[in-house]
Design a protein around this motif. Structure first.
Motif, PDB file in Angstrom:
ATOM      1  N   ALA A  37       0.861  -1.193   0.000  1.00  0.00           N
ATOM      2  CA  ALA A  37       0.000   0.000   0.000  1.00  0.00           C
ATOM      3  C   ALA A  37       0.894   1.239   0.000  1.00  0.00           C
ATOM      4  CB  ALA A  37      -0.905  -0.012   1.224  1.00  0.00           C
ATOM      5  N   VAL A  38       0.779   2.051  -1.041  1.00  0.00           N
ATOM      6  CA  VAL A  38       1.610   3.258  -1.137  1.00  0.00           C
ATOM      7  C   VAL A  38       0.894   4.382  -0.381  1.00  0.00           C
ATOM      8  CG1 VAL A  38       2.797   4.853  -2.670  1.00  0.00           C
ATOM      9  CG2 VAL A  38       2.536   2.451  -3.344  1.00  0.00           C
ATOM     10  N   VAL A  39       1.466   4.726   0.767  1.00  0.00           N
ATOM     11  CA  VAL A  39       0.830   5.692   1.676  1.00  0.00           C
ATOM     12  C   VAL A  39       1.732   6.899   1.918  1.00  0.00           C
ATOM     13  CG1 VAL A  39      -0.726   4.040   2.784  1.00  0.00           C
ATOM     14  CG2 VAL A  39       1.588   4.307   3.676  1.00  0.00           C
ATOM     15  N   LYS A  40       2.585   7.193   0.928  1.00  0.00           N
ATOM     16  CA  LYS A  40       3.446   8.373   1.062  1.00  0.00           C
ATOM     17  C   LYS A  40       2.602   9.637   1.015  1.00  0.00           C
ATOM     18  CE  LYS A  40       4.609   8.270  -3.879  1.00  0.00           C
ATOM     19  NZ  LYS A  40       5.620   8.786  -4.780  1.00  0.00           N
ATOM     20  N   ALA A  41       3.246  10.750   1.374  1.00  0.00           N
ATOM     21  CA  ALA A  41       2.570  12.052   1.370  1.00  0.00           C
ATOM     22  C   ALA A  41       1.244  11.983   2.126  1.00  0.00           C
ATOM     23  CB  ALA A  41       2.368  12.550  -0.062  1.00  0.00           C
ATOM     24  N   ALA A  43      -0.567   9.470   2.822  1.00  0.00           N
ATOM     25  CA  ALA A  43      -1.506   8.665   2.036  1.00  0.00           C
ATOM     26  C   ALA A  43      -2.224   9.540   1.012  1.00  0.00           C
ATOM     27  CB  ALA A  43      -2.497   7.902   2.926  1.00  0.00           C
ATOM     28  N   TYR A  44      -1.425  10.171   0.169  1.00  0.00           N
ATOM     29  CA  TYR A  44      -1.942  11.039  -0.905  1.00  0.00           C
ATOM     30  C   TYR A  44      -2.970  12.027  -0.335  1.00  0.00           C
ATOM     31  CZ  TYR A  44       0.000   7.628  -4.373  1.00  0.00           C
ATOM     32  OH  TYR A  44       0.802   6.799  -5.123  1.00  0.00           O
ATOM     33  N   GLY A  45      -2.679  12.500   0.880  1.00  0.00           N
ATOM     34  CA  GLY A  45      -3.566  13.483   1.503  1.00  0.00           C
ATOM     35  C   GLY A  45      -4.756  12.898   2.233  1.00  0.00           C
ATOM     36  N   ILE A  85      10.942   2.617   2.240  1.00  0.00           N
ATOM     37  CA  ILE A  85      11.090   4.012   1.810  1.00  0.00           C
ATOM     38  C   ILE A  85      11.494   4.002   0.334  1.00  0.00           C
ATOM     39  CG2 ILE A  85      12.362   6.172   2.129  1.00  0.00           C
ATOM     40  CD1 ILE A  85      12.686   5.468   5.070  1.00  0.00           C
ATOM     41  N   LEU A  86      10.639   4.559  -0.503  1.00  0.00           N
ATOM     42  CA  LEU A  86      10.879   4.519  -1.953  1.00  0.00           C
ATOM     43  C   LEU A  86      11.911   5.548  -2.404  1.00  0.00           C
ATOM     44  CD1 LEU A  86       7.114   4.350  -2.979  1.00  0.00           C
ATOM     45  CD2 LEU A  86       8.750   2.474  -3.201  1.00  0.00           C
ATOM     46  N   GLY A  87      12.056   6.612  -1.634  1.00  0.00           N
ATOM     47  CA  GLY A  87      12.952   7.696  -2.024  1.00  0.00           C
ATOM     48  C   GLY A  87      14.333   7.536  -1.404  1.00  0.00           C
ATOM     49  N   GLY A 134      14.363   7.717 -15.214  1.00  0.00           N
ATOM     50  CA  GLY A 134      15.342   8.797 -15.121  1.00  0.00           C
ATOM     51  C   GLY A 134      15.333   9.514 -13.788  1.00  0.00           C
ATOM     52  N   ARG A 135      14.910   8.839 -12.742  1.00  0.00           N
ATOM     53  CA  ARG A 135      14.788   9.488 -11.427  1.00  0.00           C
ATOM     54  C   ARG A 135      15.818   8.881 -10.490  1.00  0.00           C
ATOM     55  NH1 ARG A 135       8.737   9.765  -8.846  1.00  0.00           N
ATOM     56  NH2 ARG A 135       9.106   7.543  -8.607  1.00  0.00           N
ATOM     57  N   LEU A 136      15.498   7.772  -9.834  1.00  0.00           N
ATOM     58  CA  LEU A 136      16.470   7.072  -8.994  1.00  0.00           C
ATOM     59  C   LEU A 136      16.750   5.707  -9.617  1.00  0.00           C
ATOM     60  CD1 LEU A 136      15.043   7.636  -5.363  1.00  0.00           C
ATOM     61  CD2 LEU A 136      16.715   9.038  -6.587  1.00  0.00           C
ATOM     62  N   VAL A 162      14.263  -5.997  -5.198  1.00  0.00           N
ATOM     63  CA  VAL A 162      14.707  -5.237  -6.365  1.00  0.00           C
ATOM     64  C   VAL A 162      13.463  -4.649  -7.005  1.00  0.00           C
ATOM     65  CG1 VAL A 162      15.606  -5.483  -8.709  1.00  0.00           C
ATOM     66  CG2 VAL A 162      16.791  -6.588  -6.829  1.00  0.00           C
ATOM     67  N   PHE A 163      13.563  -3.395  -7.456  1.00  0.00           N
ATOM     68  CA  PHE A 163      12.372  -2.815  -8.088  1.00  0.00           C
ATOM     69  C   PHE A 163      12.722  -1.750  -9.114  1.00  0.00           C
ATOM     70  CE2 PHE A 163      11.314   1.346  -5.854  1.00  0.00           C
ATOM     71  CZ  PHE A 163      12.367   1.379  -4.959  1.00  0.00           C
ATOM     72  N   THR A 164      11.699  -1.443  -9.928  1.00  0.00           N
ATOM     73  CA  THR A 164      11.812  -0.331 -10.880  1.00  0.00           C
ATOM     74  C   THR A 164      10.467   0.376 -10.942  1.00  0.00           C
ATOM     75  OG1 THR A 164      12.656   0.300 -13.064  1.00  0.00           O
ATOM     76  CG2 THR A 164      11.137  -1.558 -13.000  1.00  0.00           C
ATOM     77  N   HIS A 165      10.423   1.465 -11.697  1.00  0.00           N
ATOM     78  CA  HIS A 165       9.184   2.244 -11.783  1.00  0.00           C
ATOM     79  C   HIS A 165       8.956   2.639 -13.236  1.00  0.00           C
ATOM     80  CE1 HIS A 165       5.897   4.445 -10.054  1.00  0.00           C
ATOM     81  NE2 HIS A 165       6.349   5.631 -10.402  1.00  0.00           N
ATOM     82  N   PHE A 166       7.713   2.530 -13.690  1.00  0.00           N
ATOM     83  CA  PHE A 166       7.386   2.828 -15.093  1.00  0.00           C
ATOM     84  C   PHE A 166       6.874   4.261 -15.258  1.00  0.00           C
ATOM     85  CE2 PHE A 166       6.834  -1.865 -14.947  1.00  0.00           C
ATOM     86  CZ  PHE A 166       7.827  -2.186 -15.855  1.00  0.00           C
ATOM     87  N   VAL A 218       2.848  -5.843  -5.849  1.00  0.00           N
ATOM     88  CA  VAL A 218       2.529  -4.638  -6.623  1.00  0.00           C
ATOM     89  C   VAL A 218       2.460  -3.444  -5.671  1.00  0.00           C
ATOM     90  CG1 VAL A 218       1.282  -5.941  -8.396  1.00  0.00           C
ATOM     91  CG2 VAL A 218       0.000  -4.963  -6.463  1.00  0.00           C
ATOM     92  N   ARG A 219       2.845  -2.283  -6.191  1.00  0.00           N
ATOM     93  CA  ARG A 219       2.788  -1.054  -5.382  1.00  0.00           C
ATOM     94  C   ARG A 219       1.531  -0.296  -5.792  1.00  0.00           C
ATOM     95  NH1 ARG A 219       7.971  -0.956  -7.574  1.00  0.00           N
ATOM     96  NH2 ARG A 219       7.496   0.966  -8.714  1.00  0.00           N
ATOM     97  N   PHE A 220       0.539  -0.380  -4.925  1.00  0.00           N
ATOM     98  CA  PHE A 220      -0.793   0.123  -5.255  1.00  0.00           C
ATOM     99  C   PHE A 220      -1.000   1.478  -4.600  1.00  0.00           C
ATOM    100  CE2 PHE A 220      -5.584  -0.895  -5.215  1.00  0.00           C
ATOM    101  CZ  PHE A 220      -5.701  -0.824  -6.587  1.00  0.00           C
ATOM    102  N   GLY A 221      -1.025   2.519  -5.395  1.00  0.00           N
ATOM    103  CA  GLY A 221      -1.189   3.873  -4.870  1.00  0.00           C
ATOM    104  C   GLY A 221      -2.538   4.446  -5.242  1.00  0.00           C
TER     105      GLY A 221
HETATM  106  N1  PMH Z   1       6.018   3.296  -6.711  1.00  0.00           N
HETATM  107  C1  PMH Z   1       6.706   4.426  -6.798  1.00  0.00           C
HETATM  108  C2  PMH Z   1       8.194   4.357  -6.789  1.00  0.00           C
HETATM  109  C3  PMH Z   1       6.039   5.649  -6.906  1.00  0.00           C
HETATM  110  O1  PMH Z   1       6.767   6.769  -6.994  1.00  0.00           O
HETATM  111  C4  PMH Z   1       4.623   5.663  -6.927  1.00  0.00           C
HETATM  112  C5  PMH Z   1       3.832   6.909  -7.095  1.00  0.00           C
HETATM  113  C6  PMH Z   1       3.934   4.446  -6.823  1.00  0.00           C
HETATM  114  C7  PMH Z   1       4.659   3.277  -6.729  1.00  0.00           C
HETATM  115  C8  PMH Z   1       2.443   4.348  -6.851  1.00  0.00           C
HETATM  116  O2  PMH Z   1       1.944   4.718  -8.111  1.00  0.00           O
HETATM  117  P1  PMH Z   1       0.383   4.877  -8.365  1.00  0.00           P
HETATM  118  O3  PMH Z   1      -0.098   5.887  -7.384  1.00  0.00           O
HETATM  119  O4  PMH Z   1       0.300   5.360  -9.764  1.00  0.00           O
HETATM  120  O5  PMH Z   1      -0.216   3.551  -8.129  1.00  0.00           O
HETATM  121  N2  PMH Z   1       4.573   8.082  -7.222  1.00  0.00           N
HETATM  122  C9  PMH Z   1       4.128   9.244  -7.729  1.00  0.00           C
HETATM  123  C10 PMH Z   1       4.966  10.339  -7.901  1.00  0.00           C
HETATM  124  O6  PMH Z   1       6.242  10.323  -7.574  1.00  0.00           O
HETATM  125  N3  PMH Z   1       4.319  11.336  -8.442  1.00  0.00           N
HETATM  126  O7  PMH Z   1       3.068  10.939  -8.634  1.00  0.00           O
HETATM  127  C11 PMH Z   1       2.926   9.651  -8.189  1.00  0.00           C
END
Ligand code: PMH
Length: 371
Positions: A37-41, A43-45, A85-87, A134-136, A162-166, A218-221
């Motif tokens: 569960a992607v709960v950064k920021a 949890a997206y507010g 921590i993704l960052g 092109g980020r991390l 190990v992971f990547t981001h699209f 899966v990283r579900f945001g």
């Molecule tokens: N994984 C990483 C590394 C992310 O940066 C994000 C979202 C997610 C998963 C979740 O993506 P989703 O919300 O599309 O499911 N990151 C960002 C971002 O940096 N700016 O907008 C969304």
């Protein structure tokens, strides 16, 4: 003790919707694929703690955040769940992370070389591969192997994932996405050992692409919150998702504006006939940015526009008729048959839906609805 809020402006967070979105995802995924569960920021507010609690209850087994501070905040409430921590994390955080069982993202062998771990516990890390965002992340196989061996030879360090981001998974054109997948496959084929989990899919990848990309997790945001990653994905959703964020307040003043009279800073709105004007206690300091001038709100199941310039703490709306003080006004959400969606706001201010709940500031209390 729950805090008493005296101003009627509030964001309502429907935790049942979040749980339903996670449960629907779980049914959709291959067996044994974990939900992060992607709960950064915050949890997206939406509020990190309550959202994390709901997501875990519905089947998420790991949490992901952007920063060390966000991870530590969650750790206070959830002593056992995996937190990633993704960052970037500074070296100075590494020992604390090990102590707190917080998983860090690594993408530089220099960073690993500088580590001086003083914890008895291992520091778990996930290696980030840059396949085109092109980020991390490491960008070549040599860099990956260099980082891999640096991790292997560092005492107290454990490669857990190990992971990547699209960058374009939410778009109809798949050419860039396909290039990223090719690069990912090259990276993975050269990994000396497969770590516990590989995870590459954000919401769009999970919902739209081949299920082999689900890998181990899966990283579900955004779609956990009931929003589609893009208007294109919205038209192709494999299961229904429900928006969980609404925003409401109440009329605090109602008055007649006569023909020729004006409203707000700059006197930019002038009545061309006599109308009722309502004042609501929400403004740009709450995230109702001035660009939302003209946006419609709901009152008594009908649409009414914001008129004049939005002030810091208040704004005015043109009422279809006289209403009493205290009448409910919905800025985001439903009233009877009418609905103002987050996507409608995003279109109005020419941004993406992700940004909308994030910009509703902390002055607006998040109130949680459970059934
Ligand atoms: N994984 C990483 C590394 C992310 O940066 C994000 C979202 C997610 C998963 C979740 O993506 P989703 O919300 O599309 O499911 N990151 C960002 C971002 O940096 N700016 O907008 C969304």
């Amino acid at each position: 003790m729950t805090t008493q809020h005296y101003r009627p402006t509030r964001a309502l967070i429907n935790l049942e919707a979040i749980k339903e979105n996670v449960r629907n995802l779980k049914n959709f995924l291959k067996p044994n694929v974990h939900i992060i569960a992607v709960v950064k920021a915050n949890a997206y507010g939406h509020g990190d703690i309550k959202v994390a609690e709901a997501a875990i209850e519905a089947g998420a087994t790991m949490l992901a955040v952007a920063t060390p501070d966000e991870a530590l905040h969650l750790r206070e409430y959830f002593p056992n769940i995996d937190i990633l921590i993704l960052g970037h994390s500074p070296i100075s955080f590494a020992t604390v992370a090990a102590e707190q069982n917080i998983i860090l993202t690594v993408f530089s062998s220099d960073w690993v070389k500088q580590l001086q771990l003083t914890s008895n516990r291992p520091l778990k890390v996930h290696m980030k591969l840059d396949t085109g965002m092109g980020r991390l992340g490491v960008t070549t196989i040599d860099e990956m192997l260099d980082l891999y061996s640096e991790i292997e030879k560092t005492n107290g360090l454990l490669l857990d994932g190990v992971f990547t981001h699209f960058a374009t998974a939410d778009e109809e054109n798949e050419s860039y996405f396909t290039k990223q997948v090719d690069k990912l496959n090259q990276f993975i084929s050269k990994l000396p050992n497969k770590p516990r989990i590989i995870h590459v899919a954000n919401s769009a990848t999970t919902l739209m692409k081949d299920n082999t990309l689900q890998y181990d997790a899966v990283r579900f945001g955004i779609s956990m919150y009931g929003l589609a990653p893009s208007p294109y994905v919205q038209t192709k959703l494999p299961f229904p998702i429900t928006q969980s964020f609404s925003l409401e307040t109440e009329l605090v003043s109602v008055k007649l504006l006569h023909k020729g009279e004006s409203v707000g800073y700059g006197a930019t709105y002038t009545a061309d006939e006599t109308i009722y004007v309502g004042t609501i206690p929400i403004g740009y300091a709450d995230g109702l940015i001035r660009k939302l001038g003209g946006q419609e709100v709901l009152i008594d199941g009908k649409r009414a526009p914001i008129i004049g310039r939005i002030c810091m703490d208040q704004c005015m709306i043109a009422l279809p008729k006289a209403y009493n003080i205290g009448e409910k006004v919905t800025l985001i959400g439903k009233q009877n048959e009418e609905e103002v969606t987050i996507d409608e706001w995003a279109a109005k201010v020419e941004t993406i839906n992700y940004e909308i709940p994030c910009i509703i500031t902390a002055r607006v209390p998040r109130i949680y609805i459970t059934k």
